[in-house]
Design an enzyme around this catalytic site. Structure first.
Site, mmCIF file in Angstrom:
data_model
loop_
_atom_site.group_PDB
_atom_site.id
_atom_site.type_symbol
_atom_site.label_atom_id
_atom_site.label_comp_id
_atom_site.label_asym_id
_atom_site.label_seq_id
_atom_site.Cartn_x
_atom_site.Cartn_y
_atom_site.Cartn_z
ATOM 1 C CG HIS A 116 -0.340 0.368 2.514
ATOM 2 N ND1 HIS A 116 0.019 -0.572 3.454
ATOM 3 C CD2 HIS A 116 -0.019 1.569 3.058
ATOM 4 C CE1 HIS A 116 0.521 0.026 4.518
ATOM 5 N NE2 HIS A 116 0.526 1.339 4.297
ATOM 6 C CG ASP A 146 -0.033 -4.020 2.880
ATOM 7 O OD1 ASP A 146 0.211 -3.441 1.801
ATOM 8 O OD2 ASP A 146 -0.140 -3.422 3.966
ATOM 9 N N GLY A 225 4.138 6.962 8.152
ATOM 10 C CA GLY A 225 5.433 6.941 7.474
ATOM 11 C C GLY A 225 6.319 5.771 7.835
ATOM 12 C CG ASN A 226 7.431 4.735 11.584
ATOM 13 O OD1 ASN A 226 8.250 5.452 11.020
ATOM 14 N ND2 ASN A 226 7.150 4.862 12.862
ATOM 15 C CB SER A 227 3.500 1.867 6.269
ATOM 16 O OG SER A 227 2.347 1.940 7.046
#
Length: 372
Positions: A116, A146, A225-227
């Site tokens: 994503h 994902d 933002g850490n995804s």
């Protein structure tokens, strides 16, 4: 007052679960015995006496571990502005080129992130710790799991791969560190513990397109933002891939187990996608009562409650009431079986070990592509 002050320190520290000691200045008088109110120091003097708290039982900081792993945690950006990325964390920058985080998997230049994170970007670039900004090739992606496999073309000397750990060996309560690089300016870190294992919303039906991956749940903060960044254990091994939820108001923080990545990496690298296979059974946990009833020494495996007609399971001869103990040489339960059955690859000869009528017996079948 002195007794009250010492009591306040001692009450505060046990709340942290750690012991404390107080360093007394050489010219400080010991506390007078009770009943000598006139000898107590005034309140102003109390504030002037420094109190040093020591935490000998503390786990220490993650400073050195973060420094060591930071060069492997890269920032991903788009060549055009996107909505919904890490920019939403900064007022006035809802649209930006920031996408999220990836980490280095090997010296060939393969990177891992969430699917994503890159799904809305026509072109992607990675920013290395050195500041080098390079184009990114998408090698493979899978929206159901994902996960996305990327590649950059840089000298191996500039790449520091992270080591994949064994997520199946995790235990609730282990200390973990979530790393990210949301803006490209610095690597962020948040510490926590493993809160739960196997968190999932799948319905345990092998053969239905659903959520096959079991998540690691952690209380380490995972922002947008850490995804795609790594969730590491105290040794620095990657045990999960951070996955931020769309609902950032939720206190649920999840990570995809590293063993899932290890299983589908070859398919993503070779084919660019994951071709799902299926077994065709509905399974449930094996409880203590079920194990006793079936004369099984201890609860183990996955209890088959129904079979899909004309499925691989039906052709293998599985029956409702069987307990699947092993799948292709791996011990399984009701949570691990759906994942394994969906990622074997098409055309593989698979052996099952089942428990039926008080004894083990083998069954086999040829793996098939899951029906559309």
């Amino acid at each position: 007052m002195e007794a009250l002050r010492i009591a306040a320190v001692l009450v505060l520290v046990p709340a942290l679960g750690l012991p404390a000691c107080r360093a007394r200045k050489s010219n400080e008088r010991p506390a007078p015995p009770q009943g000598h109110e006139s000898e107590r120091a005034p309140l102003a003097a109390e504030a002037e006496s420094p109190v040093r708290l020591v935490y000998p039982a503390g786990r220490g900081s993650f400073v050195e571990l973060t420094k060591k792993l930071a060069p492997s945690v890269l920032h991903l950006r788009s060549t055009s502005k996107v909505k919904g990325g890490p920019g939403i964390l900064i007022p006035g920058t809802a649209d930006s080129d920031a996408l999220g985080t990836a980490f280095v998997l090997d010296r060939e230049g393969h990177l891992v992130t969430n699917e994503h994170v890159i799904s809305t970007a026509p072109e992607i670039r990675a920013v290395l710790a050195s500041g080098l900004d390079v184009p990114v090739q998408v090698v493979g992606r899978d929206s159901t799991f994902d996960l996305a496999l990327l590649k950059i073309d840089v000298p191996a000397s500039q790449l520091t791969p992270l080591r994949l750990g064994d997520s199946d060996a995790l235990q609730v309560g282990e200390a973990v560190l979530a790393l990210g690089n949301p803006q490209g300016s610095e690597v962020t870190a948040s510490a926590g513990i493993v809160s739960a294992l196997g968190t999932s919303n799948h319905d345990a039906i092998v053969g239905v397109k659903t959520n096959y991956h079991s998540f690691i749940r952690t209380d380490a903060k995972i922002d947008v933002g850490n995804s795609g960044g790594p969730l590491v254990d105290s040794s620095g091994a990657v045990i999960g891939i951070n996955t931020a939820l769309a609902d950032q108001s939720s206190d649920i923080r999840l990570a995809l187990p590293s063993n899932r990545l290890a299983q589908i990496f070859p398919m993503l690298k070779r084919d660019g996608l994951v071709t799902r296979t299926w077994l065709g059974v509905m399974v449930h946990p094996v409880t203590m009562e079920v194990a006793k009833e079936r004369k099984l020494e201890q609860p183990a495996g996955a209890l088959v409650s129904s079979i899909v007609p004309s499925s691989p399971a039906a052709r293998a001869g599985l029956l409702a009431g069987d307990i699947i103990l092993e799948f292709d040489g791996k011990k399984v339960n009701d949570r691990s079986l759906p994942w394994l059955a969906s990622t074997t690859g098409v055309g593989q000869h698979i052996t099952l070990v089942i428990w039926r009528n008080g004894q083990e017996r083998p069954l086999s079948f040829l793996s098939e592509k899951m029906p559309d």
